[in-house]
Design an enzyme around this catalytic site. Structure first.
Site, short mmCIF file in Angstrom:
data_model
loop_
_atom_site.label_atom_id
_atom_site.label_comp_id
_atom_site.label_asym_id
_atom_site.label_seq_id
_atom_site.Cartn_x
_atom_site.Cartn_y
_atom_site.Cartn_z
N HIS A 65 0.83 -1.21 0.00
CA HIS A 65 0.00 0.00 0.00
C HIS A 65 0.87 1.26 0.00
O HIS A 65 0.60 2.20 -0.75
CB HIS A 65 -0.93 -0.02 1.21
CG HIS A 65 -1.92 1.09 1.25
ND1 HIS A 65 -1.79 2.16 2.10
CD2 HIS A 65 -3.05 1.31 0.53
CE1 HIS A 65 -2.81 2.99 1.92
NE2 HIS A 65 -3.60 2.49 0.96
N ASP A 111 -6.17 1.55 -2.03
CA ASP A 111 -6.90 1.30 -0.79
C ASP A 111 -7.70 0.00 -0.86
O ASP A 111 -7.73 -0.78 0.09
CB ASP A 111 -7.82 2.47 -0.46
CG ASP A 111 -7.06 3.72 -0.06
OD1 ASP A 111 -5.82 3.67 0.10
OD2 ASP A 111 -7.72 4.77 0.10
#
Length: 137
Positions: A65, A111
């Protein structure tokens, strides 16, 4: 099972919309007994910053991420931490909307991928609040 907790919601300080979206995605994918906040200081990469080698699969989700946000930041005028985006939570998955390659879509996909990864990864209590100076070099 759907988990909903509004207890104390009035005391939560305002966050950028992107962070609220990401928190909602995480809540949608993780086990009911966990809160999104339990992922905020986990391993070497979940939370602010990061260094060393991820200590497990969940920490690797955060590492990926972080790198995804780094790539998104290379898009002109893109700030992944404040970028708003459109998405839908449905049938145990997350759908991101918007044109491929745009800041909003790339950040949403970052996300989405992380939230789904969290849901698929084991949470090891001993990896919360670890000594990063010792374990993350």
């Amino acid at each position: 099972a759907v988990c909903v907790s509004l207890l104390g919601a009035a005391n939560i300080p305002p966050h950028p919309l992107n962070l609220i979206n990401f928190m909602e995605m995480i809540r949608y994918t993780i086990p009911c007994e966990k809160t999104w906040g339990e992922y905020a200081d986990y391993g070497c990469y979940c939370g602010a910053g990061g260094s060393g080698r991820p200590i497990d699969a969940l920490d690797r989700c955060c590492y990926v991420h972080d790198n995804c946000y780094g790539d998104a930041a290379n898009i002109r005028d893109c700030n992944p931490k404040t970028q708003s985006y459109s998405y839908k939570l449905t049938k145990r998955t997350i759908i991101c909307y918007g044109a491929a390659g745009t800041c909003a879509r790339v950040v949403c996909d970052c996300d989405r991928t992380a939230a789904l990864c969290f849901g698929d990864s084991e949470y090891i209590e001993g990896h919360k609040n670890i000594d990063t100076a010792r374990f993350c070099q």
